[in-house]
Write an enzyme that holds these catalytic residues in place. Structure first.
Site, PDB file in Angstrom:
ATOM      1  N   TYR A  55      -9.780   0.360   1.930  1.00 20.45           N
ATOM      2  CA  TYR A  55      -9.426   0.059   3.288  1.00 20.45           C
ATOM      3  C   TYR A  55      -8.768   1.463   4.117  1.00 20.45           C
ATOM      4  O   TYR A  55      -8.369   2.052   3.278  1.00 20.45           O
ATOM      5  CB  TYR A  55      -8.132  -0.888   3.402  1.00 20.45           C
ATOM      6  CG  TYR A  55      -8.405  -1.980   4.330  1.00 20.45           C
ATOM      7  CD1 TYR A  55      -9.230  -3.322   3.890  1.00 20.45           C
ATOM      8  CD2 TYR A  55      -8.271  -1.643   5.795  1.00 20.45           C
ATOM      9  CE1 TYR A  55      -9.224  -4.412   4.789  1.00 20.45           C
ATOM     10  CE2 TYR A  55      -8.460  -2.791   6.458  1.00 20.45           C
ATOM     11  CZ  TYR A  55      -9.021  -4.066   6.240  1.00 20.45           C
ATOM     12  OH  TYR A  55      -9.217  -4.996   6.975  1.00 20.45           O
ATOM     13  N   ASP A  63       0.792  -1.262  -0.076  1.00 17.77           N
ATOM     14  CA  ASP A  63       0.124   0.114   0.046  1.00 17.77           C
ATOM     15  C   ASP A  63       0.865   1.130   0.028  1.00 17.77           C
ATOM     16  O   ASP A  63       0.294   2.325  -0.524  1.00 17.77           O
ATOM     17  CB  ASP A  63      -1.106  -0.099   1.311  1.00 17.77           C
ATOM     18  CG  ASP A  63      -2.223  -0.860   1.034  1.00 17.77           C
ATOM     19  OD1 ASP A  63      -2.491  -1.087  -0.411  1.00 17.77           O
ATOM     20  OD2 ASP A  63      -2.897  -1.285   1.851  1.00 17.77           O
TER      21      ASP A  63
HETATM   22 CU   LIG Z   1      -8.193  -6.429   7.229  1.00 12.15          CU
END
Ligand SMILES: [Cu+2]
Length: 662
Positions: free
Chosen positions: A455, A367
């Protein structure tokens, strides 16, 4: 035959027309002008902006922050708008960029060498301001160093032999659009009964899987239906994966499976408060906030934060998100500021999914390195992301063409009083002493929240007056889910592996991990430190020696090599880890050697891991789960550094009127 051809032609024309309408009306992708970028209202700021509410995008930046005229005052201060513009000018006239198309994947301050930063004092001239630029020109990566003061490119190095630089926002935006230029892709979308205007495609993961992918900057794109919900992540078009060349925007391959898997329903997936009707809203709590009638106990001068007995430099960064530098704490005995950490930041987030099937095996996200943890940090929401007493700091980053833009309210800093106790002791009446000594715990929190597509990661650096730094990562946001033909577990054969949990009808939450690695350049009382593994070992006793059969003892091992210092945690083999300065008086008494990493300027990498087996409570959005690690002073101070702080007394506190029912 003729009729069939005509039908096919009409069908294709319909597809092309839809695509054009979609592109023109839904996905503006024109070169933004400078003002647009600075206000961060353009799609260039974030590919996700197009999914956000318009009023949010029009949120004006804080007028009290003058980014256009900002100048650096500290060697570690990030690049300013003026410096970004200068860098852009330097690069545009450089031979490397003159005749070829290029993209600037990263432009950050090239920090001055550590010895220079350490000896620099307020009032001294700044060391030369340099920038590090990662550029791709004609498909080749270059790392350039620029001297901004001298308007010169001072060094050009080829990029690493393997791997590619962080994606630019433009890469991500174009990856969401590129599949729509492919007729086969559009055909399968329409055949699956999805309106092209309801389509949301995302660059899912790069990864590298086999020789056929070598020497190409590839990404896999997957799509969702936005129909009926803002939470399109819960409506995956399962089994459809587009392999895309990010340099040519060419669709290399379409994996078109899972046509029998329905797109999960939109109902009950939206998480926005505005979509919940008034009767269903829950009001569990009375309003709550922290009041500081005398103002905060910290000051922030540009990027230098001073609070209680702490001082540190705080810098927004496109890749790491937040960089804490030169953290120093005041010694209550001598009054001097003592070095604790030269630099701390999250260097990578690795998120592998545990499903080896066609549409999932490649989901092994990096990420920070792929998406930019800081680039994905959206403006914080005052009163909810951070309390009322928070101070906000903006990030200034550069788009792929080098144009600077402001990410407003990217970081917040606030004092937290959570009702916790700093230290305490009360005496039992058997001693005859009436003692109740308690000190409240107030801490300083530096917070950033990055939304890496679905996320959300909340990263807190929390400073305590007792010298402890707690680094906490919270996970929230939306799961990456898999479409499934199943609506109930009673349809699933016991032998079948779902690779996760059935969260809702046709929705499986796939098991995955999150590994957040922190780069910690500890400088305890100076640069030269040693790493000590203090292992707690069970020690057997002999019956003649003591009635006790065993006890626990601390076995100290100074790491002599990097291999020595590689530690895998084991639940039943506990250890704590010390970074010591062997030359200091309060040292733990280990022998000082001269091995590769003993008594040297060492850096620690700590990985905070989460195993995530999704559960129904994670649907449609996850309650925050967090984990942390502590950097705690151990034999650093001569005694409890907050021994002499006062307790709270009623008369010093804000006078708030209690409600009648309280
Ligand atoms: Cu997770």
């Amino acid at each position: 035959m003729e009729e069939k051809s005509l039908l096919r032609f009409l069908f294709l024309m319909f597809g092309v027309l839809l695509l054009l309408v979609f592109t023109v009306f839904n996905l503006p992708y024109a070169t933004p002008d400078k003002a647009e970028l600075l206000d961060c209202t353009s799609t260039w700021c974030t590919s996700k902006n197009r999914f956000l509410k318009p009023h949010f995008l029009q949120d004006p930046p804080n007028p009290t922050r003058h980014h256009h005229s900002a100048v650096p005052h500290h060697p570690l201060d990030p690049l300013t708008v003026q410096e970004f513009n200068k860098i852009r000018t330097i690069l545009s006239s450089h031979a490397l960029f003159k005749s070829s198309p290029y993209a600037l994947h990263s432009i950050v301050l090239q920090e001055a060498p550590k010895p220079l930063v350490l000896t620099w004092q307020k009032g001294d001239p700044l060391p030369p301001r340099e920038a590090s630029v990662v550029a791709r020109v004609n498909g080749v990566s270059h790392v350039l160093t620029l001297n901004i003061d001298m308007s010169q490119v001072t060094r050009i190095e080829p990029g690493p032999l393997s791997g590619y630089p962080m994606m630019t926002i433009e890469d991500m935006t174009s990856a969401t659009l590129a599949p729509l230029a492919n007729a086969d892709f559009n055909r399968t979308i329409i055949e699956r009964g999805i309106d092209l205007t309801d389509l949301a495609c995302l660059p899912i993961a790069t990864g590298w899987f086999g020789k056929s992918e070598e020497n190409r900057r590839l990404i896999k794109v997957q799509c969702f239906s936005m129909k009926g919900t803002a939470n399109f992540y819960m409506r995956p078009i399962e089994g459809l994966t587009v392999l895309l060349d990010m340099d040519t925007k060419e669709v290399i391959q379409i994996s078109d499976e899972g046509r029998n898997i329905p797109i999960p329903k939109a109902a009950d997936t939206d998480y926005r408060f505005s979509t919940i009707n008034a009767q269903q809203q829950m009001n569990l709590l009375n309003p709550i906030s922290i009041e500081q009638p005398k103002g905060p106990s910290f000051t922030i001068e540009d990027h230098l934060v001073k609070w209680a007995n702490w001082e540190f430099h705080l810098k927004p960064d496109p890749r790491a998100g937040v960089i804490i530098s030169r953290a120093m704490v005041r010694d209550p005995g001598t009054g001097e500021m003592r070095n604790v950490m030269y630099k701390g930041f999250s260097s990578e987030l690795f998120v592998p999914y545990m499903d080896p099937t066609d549409a999932w095996y490649f989901k092994t996200y990096m990420d920070a390195g792929e998406y930019g943890f800081g680039l994905q940090a959206m403006p914080l929401d005052p009163l909810n992301d951070c309390p009322r007493n928070a101070y906000y700091m903006d990030g200034v980053f550069a788009a792929g063409d080098g144009t600077p833009y402001v990410r407003s309210n990217m970081i917040c800093v606030f004092e937290r009083y959570a009702g916790d106790i700093g230290w305490r002791h009360a005496e039992s009446p058997i001693t005859g002493m009436e003692i109740r000594e308690v000190r409240p715990k107030v801490t300083l929190v530096v917070r950033m929240a990055a939304s890496v597509a679905n996320y959300d990661y909340i990263v807190d650096w929390e400073f305590q007056t007792d010298g402890l730094i707690r680094v906490k990562v919270g996970l929230s946001g939306i799961l990456m889910v898999k479409g499934s033909p199943y609506v109930n577990m009673n349809q699933v054969n016991q032998q079948e592996n779902l690779y996760g949990t059935l969260l809702s009808e046709n929705v499986i939450g796939i098991i995955h991990d999150h590994y957040v690695t922190f780069h910690l350049d500890m400088d305890v009382d100076g640069t030269d430190n040693s790493f000590v593994n203090v292992n707690l070992k069970r020690e057997q006793t002999s019956p003649a020696e003591t009635p006790r059969r065993s006890y626990m003892k601390a076995v100290r091992n100074v790491a002599r090599t990097e291999k020595d210092a590689q530690v895998k945690f084991k639940l039943y083999d506990p250890s704590e880890f010390h970074v010591i300065n062997p030359s200091k008086k309060t040292r733990v008494g280990n022998p000082v050697g001269d091995r590769p990493i003993e008594n040297k300027d060492i850096v620690l990498w700590y990985t905070l891991g989460f195993h995530h087996v999704p559960c129904q409570e994670d649907f449609p959005i996850m309650p925050t789960v967090s984990s942390s690690f502590d950097l705690k002073p151990v034999n650093f101070f001569e005694n409890n550094p907050i021994l002499r702080i006062p307790p709270n007394v009623e008369k010093d506190l804000p006078n708030c009127k209690a409600s009648a029912s309280a």
